[in-house]
Design an enzyme around this catalytic site. Structure first.
Site, PDB file in Angstrom:
ATOM      1  N   ARG A  20      32.028   4.229 -18.371  1.00 49.88           N
ATOM      2  CA  ARG A  20      32.984   4.746 -19.354  1.00 49.88           C
ATOM      3  C   ARG A  20      33.912   3.654 -19.881  1.00 49.88           C
ATOM      4  O   ARG A  20      34.125   3.527 -21.085  1.00 49.88           O
ATOM      5  CB  ARG A  20      33.830   5.857 -18.717  1.00 49.88           C
ATOM      6  N   ILE A  21      34.480   2.859 -18.961  1.00 49.69           N
ATOM      7  CA  ILE A  21      35.463   1.864 -19.383  1.00 49.69           C
ATOM      8  C   ILE A  21      34.777   0.677 -20.047  1.00 49.69           C
ATOM      9  O   ILE A  21      35.279   0.120 -21.027  1.00 49.69           O
ATOM     10  CB  ILE A  21      36.328   1.432 -18.189  1.00 49.69           C
ATOM     11  N   ASP A  36      24.325  -4.265 -16.715  1.00 44.44           N
ATOM     12  CA  ASP A  36      24.494  -3.128 -15.803  1.00 44.44           C
ATOM     13  C   ASP A  36      23.099  -2.654 -15.409  1.00 44.44           C
ATOM     14  O   ASP A  36      22.362  -2.130 -16.248  1.00 44.44           O
ATOM     15  CB  ASP A  36      25.265  -1.985 -16.477  1.00 44.44           C
ATOM     16  N   ALA A  42      38.871  -4.360 -12.828  1.00 41.50           N
ATOM     17  CA  ALA A  42      38.156  -3.318 -12.083  1.00 41.50           C
ATOM     18  C   ALA A  42      38.632  -3.260 -10.632  1.00 41.50           C
ATOM     19  O   ALA A  42      39.506  -2.461 -10.286  1.00 41.50           O
ATOM     20  CB  ALA A  42      36.652  -3.558 -12.165  1.00 41.50           C
ATOM     21  N   ARG A  43      38.084  -4.097  -9.764  1.00 45.06           N
ATOM     22  CA  ARG A  43      38.472  -4.172  -8.361  1.00 45.06           C
ATOM     23  C   ARG A  43      38.505  -5.636  -7.940  1.00 45.06           C
ATOM     24  O   ARG A  43      37.645  -6.430  -8.344  1.00 45.06           O
ATOM     25  CB  ARG A  43      37.482  -3.399  -7.472  1.00 45.06           C
ATOM     26  N   ASP A  90      43.957  -8.176 -13.210  1.00 45.55           N
ATOM     27  CA  ASP A  90      44.915  -7.119 -12.882  1.00 45.55           C
ATOM     28  C   ASP A  90      44.774  -6.696 -11.430  1.00 45.55           C
ATOM     29  O   ASP A  90      45.602  -5.932 -10.931  1.00 45.55           O
ATOM     30  CB  ASP A  90      44.661  -5.918 -13.805  1.00 45.55           C
ATOM     31  N   GLU A 114      45.907  -6.566  -2.287  1.00 44.72           N
ATOM     32  CA  GLU A 114      46.463  -6.048  -3.533  1.00 44.72           C
ATOM     33  C   GLU A 114      47.406  -7.035  -4.222  1.00 44.72           C
ATOM     34  O   GLU A 114      47.283  -7.294  -5.413  1.00 44.72           O
ATOM     35  CB  GLU A 114      47.217  -4.746  -3.221  1.00 44.72           C
ATOM     36  N   HIS A 170      48.080  -4.688 -11.006  1.00 44.86           N
ATOM     37  CA  HIS A 170      47.211  -3.510 -10.925  1.00 44.86           C
ATOM     38  C   HIS A 170      47.811  -2.329 -11.683  1.00 44.86           C
ATOM     39  O   HIS A 170      48.024  -1.248 -11.130  1.00 44.86           O
ATOM     40  CB  HIS A 170      46.939  -3.131  -9.468  1.00 44.86           C
TER      41      HIS A 170
END
Length: 335
Positions: free
Chosen positions: A167-168, A187, A248-249, A273, A278, A300
């Site tokens: 989606r993103i 992907d 993303a992560r 981000d 974290e 984030h």
């Protein structure tokens, strides 16, 4: 029934203290029959250990953000637990296999912030392209100079790459096409035909994407297979001066490999981000990245807007309320 929000950032007031009065949306959804409780916070939310486990004991539902679902957490809550909701897109800390084994419902909200994350991605990327942050620091430091911070390139003649076309990734593709000459995506779970429908070229392998793109944005989901997906091998294929953006992560990108690529000139810039841990200040390698003018970071918050926060809070609360309602009905039927 008792619902515990383990680490809801929106529950903190201006002084950084948990303020239950902020839960107006949640109280409206749950009504008077549900007790709301919030995480233990002292500078940071407590997400593990005996005190935290005592706090969550007896909850009917948990709403988590960064909190990790583990066997110890389930044991601490006990048999009262009916559902765990992840207040966000990712599921890497939800531990779906463990919840399935324990017979506990679990869900996330996968689509509430696609506009925000894709916009934030473009903001970070264009800040790198135009050297905005370096210029900002120089001018504010009384070092005004047109050419300081490096000479930008013309993006309309460049190719942008996307890792992960969910989606993103698709939302970012639409926005990238307004700036870049060509967009290519990698992907393994999305067909070339679907990418073509979005005006995006297909890369069969990650290395092929890096070889083709002048700027790469990461939107993949974090799974055991994608952990450190963007590593030294991938970056070795990158075009000279390529830019890399991760919203993303943190664990999708090997920051040690990124630092090495920046130091040797293989990458032209990095923006992120997200980090693991974290806060990048907690990691010695990430701290070295923070010192560089060719690195742009944020805390984030790519998902964040007034609208997205209201939406995810309401949808999480409604989902939890539905599960608890169904659980009560089943209990009544059994009696």
């Amino acid at each position: 029934m008792r619902v515990v929000y383990t680490d809801a950032a929106w529950s903190l007031d201006e002084s950084g203290q948990v303020e239950p009065a902020r839960a107006g949306i949640e109280r409206e959804v749950f009504g008077p029959g549900v007790e709301l409780d919030f995480g233990l916070h002292d500078g940071r939310f407590l997400l593990d250990g005996p005190e935290f486990h005592r706090h969550v004991r007896g909850a009917s539902a948990l709403v988590i953000y960064r909190c990790q679902v583990t066997p110890a957490l389930l044991d601490a809550v006990g048999p009262s637990l009916r559902v765990i909701a992840r207040s966000g897109v990712g599921v890497d800390n939800l531990n779906a296999p463990l919840l399935k084994e324990a017979g506990i419902a679990g869900f996330n909200i996968p689509d509430y912030c696609g506009d925000e994350v894709s916009t934030h991605t473009l903001a970070l990327l264009l800040a790198l392209e135009r050297n905005i942050c370096a210029q900002d620091r120089l001018v504010k430091g009384d070092r005004w100079s047109v050419h300081a911070g490096g000479l930008p390139r013309r993006v309309s003649a460049r190719t942008a790459g996307i890792v992960g076309f969910g989606r993103i990734g698709r939302a970012s593709a639409r926005k990238l096409r307004a700036f870049y000459d060509r967009v290519v995506a990698y992907d393994p779970y999305v067909s070339a035909d679907l990418m073509a429908a979005h005006g995006v070229a297909h890369a069969a392998e990650l290395g092929e994407l890096f070889a083709a793109a002048d700027a790469v944005v990461v939107h993949a989901a974090l799974t055991p297979e994608s952990d450190r997906l963007v590593d030294a091998d991938a970056l070795a294929r990158a075009r000279p001066g390529a830019l890399l953006v991760n919203t993303a992560r943190g664990r999708l990108v090997d920051v040690t490999a990124v630092l090495d690529a920046l130091e040797r000139g293989g990458l032209g810039g990095f923006a992120s981000d997200v980090f693991s841990p974290e806060d990048p200040n907690d990691d010695p390698v990430a701290r070295k990245l923070l010192e560089r003018d060719d690195v742009v970071v944020s805390a984030h918050r790519a998902f964040l807007s007034a609208e997205s926060e209201r939406s995810v809070r309401r949808r999480v609360a409604q989902g939890v309320a539905d599960v608890l309602h169904d659980s009560l009905e089943r209990d009544d039927d059994n009696h």
